[in-house]
Scaffold this motif. Sequence first.
Motif, PDB file in Angstrom:
ATOM      1  N   GLU A 415     -77.633  15.472 -13.005  1.00 32.12           N
ATOM      2  CA  GLU A 415     -77.826  14.510 -13.994  1.00 32.12           C
ATOM      3  C   GLU A 415     -77.629  15.326 -15.612  1.00 32.12           C
ATOM      4  O   GLU A 415     -78.672  16.158 -15.683  1.00 32.12           O
ATOM      5  N   SER A 416     -77.106  14.660 -16.454  1.00 33.32           N
ATOM      6  CA  SER A 416     -77.302  15.267 -17.841  1.00 33.32           C
ATOM      7  C   SER A 416     -77.279  14.068 -18.677  1.00 33.32           C
ATOM      8  O   SER A 416     -76.454  13.195 -18.643  1.00 33.32           O
ATOM      9  N   ARG A 417     -77.755  14.315 -19.814  1.00 37.28           N
ATOM     10  CA  ARG A 417     -77.688  13.320 -21.124  1.00 37.28           C
ATOM     11  C   ARG A 417     -76.221  13.278 -21.585  1.00 37.28           C
ATOM     12  O   ARG A 417     -75.595  12.220 -22.282  1.00 37.28           O
ATOM     13  N   ASP A 418     -75.666  14.357 -21.395  1.00 37.72           N
ATOM     14  CA  ASP A 418     -74.311  14.275 -22.349  1.00 37.72           C
ATOM     15  C   ASP A 418     -73.131  14.615 -21.554  1.00 37.72           C
ATOM     16  O   ASP A 418     -71.986  14.640 -22.160  1.00 37.72           O
ATOM     17  N   THR A 419     -73.404  14.808 -20.142  1.00 33.58           N
ATOM     18  CA  THR A 419     -72.204  14.817 -19.169  1.00 33.58           C
ATOM     19  C   THR A 419     -72.016  14.007 -18.315  1.00 33.58           C
ATOM     20  O   THR A 419     -73.236  13.717 -17.469  1.00 33.58           O
ATOM     21  N   ASP A 420     -70.792  13.523 -17.742  1.00 32.49           N
ATOM     22  CA  ASP A 420     -70.684  12.608 -16.721  1.00 32.49           C
ATOM     23  C   ASP A 420     -71.238  13.104 -15.200  1.00 32.49           C
ATOM     24  O   ASP A 420     -71.105  14.391 -15.341  1.00 32.49           O
ATOM     25  N   GLN A 424     -70.712  17.121 -13.450  1.00 33.61           N
ATOM     26  CA  GLN A 424     -71.929  17.846 -13.335  1.00 33.61           C
ATOM     27  C   GLN A 424     -71.810  18.320 -11.618  1.00 33.61           C
ATOM     28  O   GLN A 424     -72.154  19.231 -11.443  1.00 33.61           O
ATOM     29  N   SER A 454     -77.916  22.779 -16.430  1.00 33.09           N
ATOM     30  CA  SER A 454     -77.796  21.312 -16.363  1.00 33.09           C
ATOM     31  C   SER A 454     -78.035  20.606 -17.481  1.00 33.09           C
ATOM     32  O   SER A 454     -77.903  21.015 -18.683  1.00 33.09           O
ATOM     33  N   ASP A 455     -78.826  19.721 -17.253  1.00 35.84           N
ATOM     34  CA  ASP A 455     -79.752  19.096 -18.533  1.00 35.84           C
ATOM     35  C   ASP A 455     -80.660  19.849 -19.167  1.00 35.84           C
ATOM     36  O   ASP A 455     -81.703  20.409 -18.535  1.00 35.84           O
ATOM     37  N   ALA A 457     -82.817  19.564 -21.055  1.00 35.66           N
ATOM     38  CA  ALA A 457     -84.456  18.937 -21.199  1.00 35.66           C
ATOM     39  C   ALA A 457     -85.198  18.941 -20.110  1.00 35.66           C
ATOM     40  O   ALA A 457     -86.340  18.972 -20.033  1.00 35.66           O
ATOM     41  N   ALA A 459     -85.240  16.980 -17.273  1.00 41.17           N
ATOM     42  CA  ALA A 459     -86.175  15.875 -17.397  1.00 41.17           C
ATOM     43  C   ALA A 459     -86.287  15.339 -15.941  1.00 41.17           C
ATOM     44  O   ALA A 459     -87.075  14.297 -15.868  1.00 41.17           O
ATOM     45  N   ASP A 460     -85.621  15.865 -14.987  1.00 38.36           N
ATOM     46  CA  ASP A 460     -86.141  15.294 -13.571  1.00 38.36           C
ATOM     47  C   ASP A 460     -86.155  16.502 -12.700  1.00 38.36           C
ATOM     48  O   ASP A 460     -85.925  17.720 -12.904  1.00 38.36           O
TER      49      ASP A 460
END
Length: 474
Positions: A415-420, A424, A454-455, A457, A459-460
């Motif tokens: 998962e990424s905020r900027d990429t589908d 990913q 990946s992301d 941040a 975040a997960d």
Amino acid sequence: MPSKPGDQLSLPGARTPTRKGPTTLRNEPHSRSDDTPTAAPPPRRSFFSPAADVIGSELDLGLTGSHVVHALTPGFCDAASLYLLERWRREETTYAGADPAQIEARRLALRVGTDAPESWEGVLPVGEVVVFPRETPYARALVDGHAQLLDSVDDHTAERLAASAGRDERVDELLKSRSFLVVPLRLRGGAIGFVACSRGPDRGPFLTAETAAVESLAARAAVALDNARRYEHERRTALAIRGSLLPGTIQEVEGLRIAHGSLPAGQGSIIGGDWFDVLRRPGDRVSMIVGDAMGHGPESAVAMIQLRTAVRTLAGLDIPAADLIRRLDALASDTPGASFATCIYAEWDPRQRTCTLVGAGHPPPLLRGPDGRTAPVTLVGAGLPLGLAAGTYEPTVLTIDEPSLLVLYSDGLVESRDTDIDHQIARLARALDTAAVDHDPLPALCRRLLRAPSDPAGADDRTLLLAELTPSKD
């Protein structure tokens, strides 16, 4: 780093010191200037070193205690130590409102002059648990809730240190204290420990304003120590939960080698909703699962534990893979925090050369075949997340005739905020191909993929399970 009975800010060891009479308690000022409230400066932090400013900046008991004694020594006093009640440290009841025959306290921090704590390890080891009888100033300070000011080290401590310190001449100097101060650490109406300070013959005695300043410092320190203890307790709990969720000792069975790992989300986070497991089944079969309960923190951890336990129980019934996930779905709908959890379940049968997959709203697994290319597995049905009482889960059965690598993972890896997410997943497949070309061993390959970008941040949580499937030759 335990302590011995009757320890104060003085050090054990040495011959019995020469004393000029009994120790006296100085609760009254010794001079007119000390007796005049208007002449005494108000309590202020400038009595202490800059270390006082960082008390509470770290959620660590040892560091907090070290900050306290560094704030006091050597500028304010010649030696300082901090003790915590062992009962409080272990999160048991304290002695509030009681008058125990003795108290047990652990020496959390010590500083004598500018010496490092290690130089006193043989005499006053940090971490030592000390038993203090009722008549000592330490016990009085804890029971009465008031600072104890003495002209010298009390007799009990002097005798104990003299008997235990051997030939360490530094203790003789320490026992020549001209002024000795014990200040209780109080929190919510009860005592949790104390700070002890001593001054040698070359310095003046502690004044009323100085005692008040130490009491103010002790009040701040008590809050900081409580925060650190709470954090350490939560951290131990989280580590125990995470440790309990690791698969058993199964790393290699006939027709299967596995590697697994996880990375918590964010800095300092150690608990989330990811889980994974590997289970032996009859007939040399093996079940593998990676799941993700929504969110982070205790609620997600509880849901995760219940789902993992349910999978283990259902796997023991030896029911088909799709039925197992249907039952898990029904259970999740009645489990607080488990709704919308996702998982991917795999059952490998090396004799039949089949790998059965069932998804519940989870990213698809990856498969690297004999052609050396990794691609996502197209599932018959992605399935809805658990807990929605959907009941519509279909198995995807793969025939594995040649050794292959199956990759199960949580969405934190893709998962990424900027990429589908499809991009990913393709990125993760390429990362696997690149690492495989380098011939990384399975555990090293797992670590490398866990840390693949990946992301940014983070975040997960990231959870990864690699399974090298080798079909039977007969």
